[in-house]
Design an enzyme around this catalytic site. Structure first.
Site: not given
Ligand SMILES: NC(=O)C1=CN([C@@H]2O[C@H](COP(=O)(O)OP(=O)(O)OC[C@H]3O[C@@H](n4cnc5c(N)ncnc54)[C@H](OP(=O)(O)O)[C@@H]3O)[C@@H](O)[C@H]2O)C=CC1
Ligand SMILES: CCCCCCCCCCCCCCCC(=O)[C@@H](N)CO
Length: 327
Positions: A46, A49-50, A71, A75, A97, A174, A188, A192
């Site tokens: 991954g 992106s991001g 994938r 990108k 993938d 996670s 989700y 995780k």
């Molecule tokens: N953004 C958020 O709010 C949060 C994100 N996370 C976790 O952080 C990680 C990254 O998230 P984020 O940066 O937001 O995600 P993005 O959607 O911005 O990026 C996801 C990346 O994963 C790749 N990807 C998705 N599916 C597959 C697949 N089947 N095989 C291979 N690669 C894949 C995508 O590329 P492509 O589509 O080309 O395959 C891309 O590079 C994730 O695990 C997410 O759960 C955790 C907490 C909060």
């Molecule tokens: C003991 C006291 C604890 C205090 C803090 C509790 C706060 C919890 C908030 C949980 C927020 C979860 C966001 C997930 C984001 C995510 O994974 C998605 N954006 C998908 O990517």
């Protein structure tokens, strides 16, 4: 008579925490260690992106040899060019993938032996379970959990075979929703939470090979994936997730890489995350005796805070339902 008693008491008050610190210093396992990044092969899934892209950029800036897997080849190429322009580092890209074990194995073989594996790919389709199709549930479990198994399984033999290449790391992305279940995230959160079991068991299996597991727990993070998620996210999911605020991808990447380098098992990314990690430490390993001390001392108070958050969330849920009776 009162004076010696008082000084005895204050001596005890000083000695008890010191004795606890000493005890924890002696017993924390696995032992603390450092994972160097410079000149080492960092493989990020991954990474196009991001958060993954921010991690690839950061690792490249710190002098690592970086490979990214995702994938879409478009990108990947875009990410490669961006990192090349801003750091001068040439990143290797692999289109696969994570759900396809053979494709992932081939990529790992072509990339060469990995020192630091960051399993970061993830998908998030929020929605109440009742409104969600089982295909969406399976999609999240397949990509986030089974995909992580595929990746680790494909890389592990080569990583164990590192010989004298220094300590290795396997880091799993996670989410704070992998520490506490959140409305709209049944699948989700389950995917995780699954990573935690995987990580705890795996750490015991690879410690003898000097491989160190990290679990990273970001809050909402501003990424292309998050922008997409927000288009369909239930209001209550956003209300509850707001308890932990939001971060930039670069900030999360920095916390994550620092956590990996210090071989921390739990890697929280913000203050709420630190509370959450303390409150959910349970039977997870803790390498830092100082953090172990904080956990032992703060657990009771943090539990009160956790119950306070639950009170607040359930109040919001009831209020929302009262205002949206028709839905
Ligand atoms: N953004 C958020 O709010 C949060 C994100 N996370 C976790 O952080 C990680 C990254 O998230 P984020 O940066 O937001 O995600 P993005 O959607 O911005 O990026 C996801 C990346 O994963 C790749 N990807 C998705 N599916 C597959 C697949 N089947 N095989 C291979 N690669 C894949 C995508 O590329 P492509 O589509 O080309 O395959 C891309 O590079 C994730 O695990 C997410 O759960 C955790 C907490 C909060
Ligand atoms: C003991 C006291 C604890 C205090 C803090 C509790 C706060 C919890 C908030 C949980 C927020 C979860 C966001 C997930 C984001 C995510 O994974 C998605 N954006 C998908 O990517």
């Amino acid at each position: 008579m009162a004076v010696p008693n008082l000084s005895f008491l204050s001596l005890l008050l000083l000695l008890l925490p010191l004795a606890l610190l000493l005890l924890l210093y002696l017993i924390v396992r696995p032992r603390p260690t450092k994972i160097p990044i410079k000149s080492r092969h960092v493989f990020i899934t991954g990474g196009s992106s991001g958060i993954g892209l921010a991690l690839a950029h950061q690792a490249a800036s710190e002098g690592a040899r970086v490979s990214i897997l995702a994938r879409s080849i478009d990108k990947l190429e875009e990410a490669k060019n961006y990192i090349q322009l801003s750091t001068g580092v040439d990143v290797a890209v692999f289109a696969a993938d994570v759900r396809d074990y053979d494709a992932v194995s081939k990529a790992v073989e072509d990339a060469g032996p990995i020192d630091v594996l960051i399993v970061n790919q993830g998908v998030f389709v929020p929605g109440e379970l009742e409104k969600q199709g089982l295909d969406e549930v399976r999609f999240m479990v397949d990509v986030n959990l089974i995909g992580s198994f595929n990746m680790i399984k494909a890389a592990l033999a080569g990583m164990k075979d590192r010989k004298d290449r220094g300590p290795g790391s396997i880091a799993l992305m996670s989410s704070q929703a992998g520490q506490v279940g959140i409305y709209g995230y049944t699948a989700y959160s389950a995917s995780k939470f699954g990573l935690r079991g995987l990580a705890e068991a795996l750490q015991q299996e690879v410690i003898a090979h000097d491989i160190h597991v990290s679990l990273i727990f970001p809050p909402d993070t501003d990424t292309p994936g998050f922008v997409e998620e927000c288009k369909t996210r239930p209001q209550l999911t956003s209300i509850i997730a707001e308890s932990s605020g939001a971060m930039k991808a670069d900030e999360v990447a920095k916390k994550a890489l620092d956590g990996i380098k210090s071989a921390s098992f739990f890697v929280p990314c913000n203050f709420e995350g630190l509370l959450l990690s303390t409150g959910t430490a349970g039977m997870s390993p803790q390498r830092s005796f100082v953090m172990a001390f904080v956990e032992v001392i703060a657990t009771g108070v943090v539990r009160i805070a956790a119950l306070g958050f639950q009170w607040n969330w359930y109040t919001s849920i009831h209020k929302w339902h009262a205002q949206n009776k028709s839905k």
